[in-house]
Design a protein around this motif. Structure first.
Motif, PDB file in Angstrom:
ATOM      1  N   PHE A 111     157.642 169.850 -20.196  1.00  0.00           N
ATOM      2  CA  PHE A 111     156.391 169.298 -19.929  1.00  0.00           C
ATOM      3  C   PHE A 111     156.389 168.892 -18.552  1.00  0.00           C
ATOM      4  CE2 PHE A 111     156.694 168.065 -24.338  1.00  0.00           C
ATOM      5  CZ  PHE A 111     155.263 168.072 -24.663  1.00  0.00           C
ATOM      6  N   LYS A 112     154.893 169.478 -17.642  1.00  0.00           N
ATOM      7  CA  LYS A 112     154.893 168.967 -16.657  1.00  0.00           C
ATOM      8  C   LYS A 112     154.667 167.425 -16.183  1.00  0.00           C
ATOM      9  CE  LYS A 112     152.167 170.114 -12.328  1.00  0.00           C
ATOM     10  NZ  LYS A 112     151.093 171.244 -11.985  1.00  0.00           N
ATOM     11  N   THR A 113     155.298 166.881 -15.367  1.00  0.00           N
ATOM     12  CA  THR A 113     155.253 165.345 -15.321  1.00  0.00           C
ATOM     13  C   THR A 113     154.911 165.168 -13.699  1.00  0.00           C
ATOM     14  OG1 THR A 113     157.541 165.047 -14.718  1.00  0.00           O
ATOM     15  CG2 THR A 113     156.637 164.656 -17.140  1.00  0.00           C
ATOM     16  N   ARG A 114     154.192 164.075 -13.583  1.00  0.00           N
ATOM     17  CA  ARG A 114     153.681 163.504 -12.145  1.00  0.00           C
ATOM     18  C   ARG A 114     154.090 161.995 -12.256  1.00  0.00           C
ATOM     19  NH1 ARG A 114     147.865 162.834  -9.215  1.00  0.00           N
ATOM     20  NH2 ARG A 114     148.732 161.768  -7.623  1.00  0.00           N
ATOM     21  N   CYS A 115     155.005 161.770 -11.225  1.00  0.00           N
ATOM     22  CA  CYS A 115     155.428 160.311 -11.382  1.00  0.00           C
ATOM     23  C   CYS A 115     155.088 159.804  -9.930  1.00  0.00           C
ATOM     24  CB  CYS A 115     157.024 160.136 -11.286  1.00  0.00           C
ATOM     25  SG  CYS A 115     157.506 160.610 -13.143  1.00  0.00           S
ATOM     26  N   GLY A 116     154.847 158.443 -10.041  1.00  0.00           N
ATOM     27  CA  GLY A 116     154.812 157.975  -8.581  1.00  0.00           C
ATOM     28  C   GLY A 116     154.632 156.327  -8.507  1.00  0.00           C
ATOM     29  N   TYR A 117     154.447 155.784  -7.448  1.00  0.00           N
ATOM     30  CA  TYR A 117     154.278 154.232  -7.431  1.00  0.00           C
ATOM     31  C   TYR A 117     152.689 154.015  -7.261  1.00  0.00           C
ATOM     32  CZ  TYR A 117     159.198 153.507  -7.544  1.00  0.00           C
ATOM     33  OH  TYR A 117     160.460 153.267  -7.625  1.00  0.00           O
ATOM     34  N   LEU A 118     152.291 153.177  -7.733  1.00  0.00           N
ATOM     35  CA  LEU A 118     150.824 152.407  -7.253  1.00  0.00           C
ATOM     36  C   LEU A 118     150.987 151.376  -6.146  1.00  0.00           C
ATOM     37  CD1 LEU A 118     147.439 152.421  -7.533  1.00  0.00           C
ATOM     38  CD2 LEU A 118     147.833 150.646  -9.000  1.00  0.00           C
ATOM     39  N   ILE A 119     150.569 151.571  -5.034  1.00  0.00           N
ATOM     40  CA  ILE A 119     151.031 150.446  -3.768  1.00  0.00           C
ATOM     41  C   ILE A 119     149.674 149.534  -3.728  1.00  0.00           C
ATOM     42  CG2 ILE A 119     151.747 150.023  -1.655  1.00  0.00           C
ATOM     43  CD1 ILE A 119     152.852 152.648  -1.744  1.00  0.00           C
ATOM     44  N   VAL A 120     149.810 148.248  -4.212  1.00  0.00           N
ATOM     45  CA  VAL A 120     148.587 147.381  -4.131  1.00  0.00           C
ATOM     46  C   VAL A 120     148.861 145.897  -3.649  1.00  0.00           C
ATOM     47  CG1 VAL A 120     147.407 148.477  -6.121  1.00  0.00           C
ATOM     48  CG2 VAL A 120     149.175 146.721  -6.578  1.00  0.00           C
ATOM     49  N   PRO A 121     148.016 145.127  -3.290  1.00  0.00           N
ATOM     50  CA  PRO A 121     148.531 143.741  -2.848  1.00  0.00           C
ATOM     51  C   PRO A 121     149.056 142.962  -3.934  1.00  0.00           C
ATOM     52  CG  PRO A 121     146.226 144.376  -2.209  1.00  0.00           C
ATOM     53  CD  PRO A 121     146.601 145.390  -3.208  1.00  0.00           C
ATOM     54  N   GLU A 122     150.081 142.174  -3.764  1.00  0.00           N
ATOM     55  CA  GLU A 122     150.559 141.068  -4.591  1.00  0.00           C
ATOM     56  C   GLU A 122     149.454 140.258  -5.111  1.00  0.00           C
ATOM     57  OE1 GLU A 122     155.026 139.377  -4.872  1.00  0.00           O
ATOM     58  OE2 GLU A 122     154.169 138.453  -3.215  1.00  0.00           O
ATOM     59  N   ASN A 123     148.953 139.874  -3.935  1.00  0.00           N
ATOM     60  CA  ASN A 123     147.828 138.814  -4.300  1.00  0.00           C
ATOM     61  C   ASN A 123     146.398 139.194  -3.935  1.00  0.00           C
ATOM     62  OD1 ASN A 123     146.188 136.474  -4.814  1.00  0.00           O
ATOM     63  ND2 ASN A 123     147.732 135.155  -4.750  1.00  0.00           N
ATOM     64  N   ARG A 124     145.515 139.760  -4.421  1.00  0.00           N
ATOM     65  CA  ARG A 124     144.344 140.198  -3.937  1.00  0.00           C
ATOM     66  C   ARG A 124     143.427 139.015  -3.152  1.00  0.00           C
ATOM     67  NH1 ARG A 124     145.666 143.439  -8.140  1.00  0.00           N
ATOM     68  NH2 ARG A 124     145.246 145.970  -7.614  1.00  0.00           N
ATOM     69  N   SER A 125     143.665 137.829  -3.499  1.00  0.00           N
ATOM     70  CA  SER A 125     142.838 136.811  -3.188  1.00  0.00           C
ATOM     71  C   SER A 125     143.328 136.290  -1.795  1.00  0.00           C
ATOM     72  CB  SER A 125     142.906 135.459  -3.956  1.00  0.00           C
ATOM     73  OG  SER A 125     144.163 135.115  -4.017  1.00  0.00           O
TER      74      SER A 125
END
Length: 504
Positions: free
Chosen positions: A66-80
């Motif tokens: 199977f072809k796979t794609r892996c990664g990290y989503l990078i987002v704020p810890e606390n958007r507020s």
């Protein structure tokens, strides 16, 4: 007076602009990797040797065909918070080999809250679901392979001490919890950023960055309610929902779960009464169970216990709560559940030893205290919307349950953890015409089948199914067959594969 009104208007517009800027101050990003996700080093270094952890994960071993794609989503810890640091959330995309695959992938995230999701990707390669569409496993913030992972072992140690030294367990939980919180905050972790609202935004950010405009959501238990919250935030790209034994986001679980446990036992007692041929052993089991457990409600028992790696045994105190916990554990296991009737007859005869031995072995060897993500999410989702008066009403109706807490995160812990609640609108039910497939086991002691009926009430294009002799998390081939039917034709009537699955 005019100048004062202009000043107020100016301040209002400034604040409005500020809020708009705050909402746009980040762009979620993807950091690609080879599926060899690095575990949080501070967690690995402080984990007990018994966990046998390494810094990397085995997901690069997904079936190479199977072809796979892996990664990290990078987002704020606390958007507020404008100054919030960024965190990294792993995901795995397993691509279908079908050249004519459908363009709406299936996205899964685990229950708990606090469960890890990534291993589902390995299972997806062995599932017929992958034949028609890509599958995405997304790790929620704070969980096992996320960076950071909200886990320390202060609470585990405090709970173990409470048993070894026969100390007050509620007091020791709070002692351990305070240290737990301090340990996480010393790492710079903002506990108020770990809740359902933030995870909902994480999922939408992932879909945005991956440019997915049509997706099917798959959730179980806690993530069943989470997925309905994802739908509520932005339904435009959500094609359908598949929910296995869901916990509705609008349900006060601490108020419900003791009754859920009691109802599941009643279903079991009914089956025993109807099916058992050994009347001497199992006759009138429900009343005998209630008489016995009501009779030992205020009693304390003692059992010698030798912890692994030590040479001296200690006499450990236990009550009916530990016995109930073992019954609950067995009721939650589709294999062990058939043992419960005999287990009850043994307990009623005073034969506790083997069950308390199992309870203590698990306690001392498995580090079962909840992850920080579970604590934060439960406290944010439940604590503000929880009533101890309702719990006391339950105890008055079901005396044998008095003082028995099924959930490992209770209100007293949340009073110490101190995280803000999710938005009130998140907790409110809402109506939707999106198609939804719902399944639950008739003996589910955690999330009763009434929950899928309540969700179906608000989502009339839903289809709800009761699995006879099953518990929490129906799973299995039958459920997978139904999921495939549903995903391919979500508005078409699903046909259950056998008579043990009933449409409700």
């Amino acid at each position: 007076m005019v100048m004062k009104k202009l000043l107020i208007l100016h301040l209002f517009l400034y604040c409005l602009a500020g809020n708009t800027i705050a909402q746009k101050r980040y762009l979620p990003k993807i950091e690609s990797c080879n599926c060899r996700f690095l575990m949080d080093s501070s967690f690995v270094k402080t984990a007990p040797a018994s966990l046998k952890l390494s810094f990397s994960t085995p997901f690069e071993k997904i079936d190479s065909s199977f072809k796979t794609r892996c990664g990290y989503l990078i987002v704020p810890e606390n958007r507020s918070k404008k100054s919030s640091r960024m965190i990294k959330l792993p995901f795995i995309i397993v691509e279908s080999k079908n050249p004519d695959k459908r363009k709406d992938p299936l996205l899964f995230t685990a229950g708990g809250p606090g469960g890890s999701s990534l291993s589902w990707a390995i299972g997806a390669t062995k599932n017929e679901i992958i034949k028609d569409r890509d599958c995405i496993a997304f790790e929620q913030r704070g969980t096992r392979y996320a960076l950071p992972h909200l886990r320390a072992f202060d609470l585990d140690l405090a709970i173990k001490d409470s048993y070894l030294k026969n100390l007050n367990k509620d007091s020791m939980v709070l002692v351990g919890l305070k240290k737990y919180k301090q340990t996480l905050e010393a790492k710079g972790i903002d506990l108020s950023g770990y809740n359902t609202d933030e995870t909902v935004s994480d999922i939408h950010d992932l879909l945005n960055v991956l440019k997915i405009d049509s997706v099917n959501l798959y959730g179980a238990s806690y993530s069943g309610g989470l997925m309905t919250a994802v739908l509520q935030k932005d339904p435009t790209r959500i094609r359908s929902l598949v929910l296995d034994s869901p916990l509705p986001i609008f349900t006060p679980i601490d108020e419900d779960e003791p009754v859920n446990f009691n109802e599941a036992l009643n279903v079991l007692f009914r089956h025993v009464e109807q099916d058992s041929t050994n009347r001497q052993l199992y006759g009138n089991l429900k009343q005998r169970f209630l008489d016995y457990f009501n009779g030992i409600a205020s009693k304390t028992f003692y059992q010698p216990y030798l912890e692994k790696g030590t040479s001296d045994s200690v006499k450990i105190a236990y009550t009916k709560n530990e016995l109930l916990a073992e019954i609950m554990n067995a009721m939650s296991n589709n294999i062990r559940r058939k043992e419960v009737p005999f287990m009850l007859t043994e307990m009623i005869r005073g034969h506790h030893q083997v069950y308390i031995q199992t309870f203590l072995d698990d306690l001392f060897r498995k580090n079962q205290a909840p992850d920080g993500m579970r604590i934060s999410a439960y406290c944010a989702d439940q604590s503000t919307y929880h009533s101890e008066d309702v719990v006391r009403q339950i105890y008055s109706i079901y005396p044998y349950l008095t003082g028995y807490r099924i959930n490992d995160v209770i209100k007293g812990m949340c009073d110490c953890w101190k995280v803000p609640p999710v938005k009130a609108t998140t907790k409110e039910p809402y109506y939707s015409l999106k198609p939804i497939l719902l399944g639950d086991g008739e003996m589910d002691p955690n999330c009763r089948p009434i929950y899928i009926q309540r969700i179906n009430h608000y989502m009339p294009n839903g289809q709800s199914f009761l699995f006879i002799n099953r518990g929490h998390g129906v799973g299995g081939k039958d459920w997978n067959d139904m999921v495939i039917q549903f995903l391919n034709h979500p508005y078409k009537r699903v046909s259950p594969p056998n008579e043990g699955i009933i449409r409700i």
